[in-house]
Scaffold this active site. Structure first.
Site, PDB file in Angstrom:
ATOM      1  N   ASP A  96       0.866  -1.180   0.000  1.00 52.62           N
ATOM      2  CA  ASP A  96       0.000   0.000   0.000  1.00 52.62           C
ATOM      3  C   ASP A  96       0.905   1.234   0.000  1.00 52.62           C
ATOM      4  OD1 ASP A  96      -2.084   1.785   0.146  1.00 52.62           O
ATOM      5  OD2 ASP A  96      -2.522   1.401   2.257  1.00 52.62           O
ATOM      6  N   CYS A 123      -3.930   4.269  -4.853  1.00 56.81           N
ATOM      7  CA  CYS A 123      -4.838   5.392  -5.110  1.00 56.81           C
ATOM      8  C   CYS A 123      -4.476   6.083  -6.417  1.00 56.81           C
ATOM      9  CB  CYS A 123      -4.799   6.381  -3.943  1.00 56.81           C
ATOM     10  SG  CYS A 123      -3.183   7.141  -3.708  1.00 56.81           S
TER      11      CYS A 123
END
Length: 165
Positions: A96, A123
């Site tokens: 992440d 993201c």
């Protein structure tokens, strides 16, 4: 290839992790969000982050939630995966990274460690595509891809990818 849209981010990571993993590494673990959420379906979980304050919070979160099989350490992901855990039998690595994606050294460490599965949470679709291409060139196949709408009414999405050797 299965596409699932707009589900809980943690739910997607748990689903992609599978029923049981003996050893999981949560790279870029921050305060332990994913590590603590997969601990109940894992033997041991190790979280790593460059932020010592985030690691202190991850340890505190594990203690407060009674999670005894999650361990956390401050350090570079490239060192942990490429050197320290290189010969460990890793079932799963959760990535992440920040918006700029994984550093090249971190990806090379991951590739040299050869975990069976990789869950990549991103993201940023552009850096995710770049890093998935690197993983594909190293023998990983994209099995699942899903999106979580964490910020309704905006264009921001979290993307979760599952790759396996």
């Amino acid at each position: 290839f299965r596409r699932v849209l707009f589900r809980s981010l943690i739910g997607l990571v748990r689903e992609f992790a599978g029923i049981y993993n003996n050893f999981v590494v949560d790279a870029h673990c921050g305060v332990g969000t994913f590590a603590l959420q997969v601990a109940d379906i894992s033997g041991d979980v190790m979280g790593c982050d460059v932020s010592s304050s985030a690691i202190a919070l991850a340890k505190s979160n594990a203690e407060e939630n009674g999670v005894a099989n999650a361990f956390f350490q401050t350090g570079r992901i490239s060192h942990l995966l490429g050197k320290r855990l290189r010969h460990e039998d890793m079932d799963l690595v959760i990535l992440d990274p920040p918006r700029q994606g994984c550093e090249k050294a971190d990806l090379q460490g991951l590739i040299s460690a050869q975990p069976k599965k990789v869950i990549y949470v991103s993201c940023n679709p552009a850096t995710l595509a770049r890093d998935l291409h690197t993983l594909a060139d190293s023998g990983y196949k994209l099995l699942k891809l899903a999106m979580a709408d964490m910020f309704p009414m905006t264009y921001h999405l979290e993307i979760v990818a599952l790759c396996a050797r």
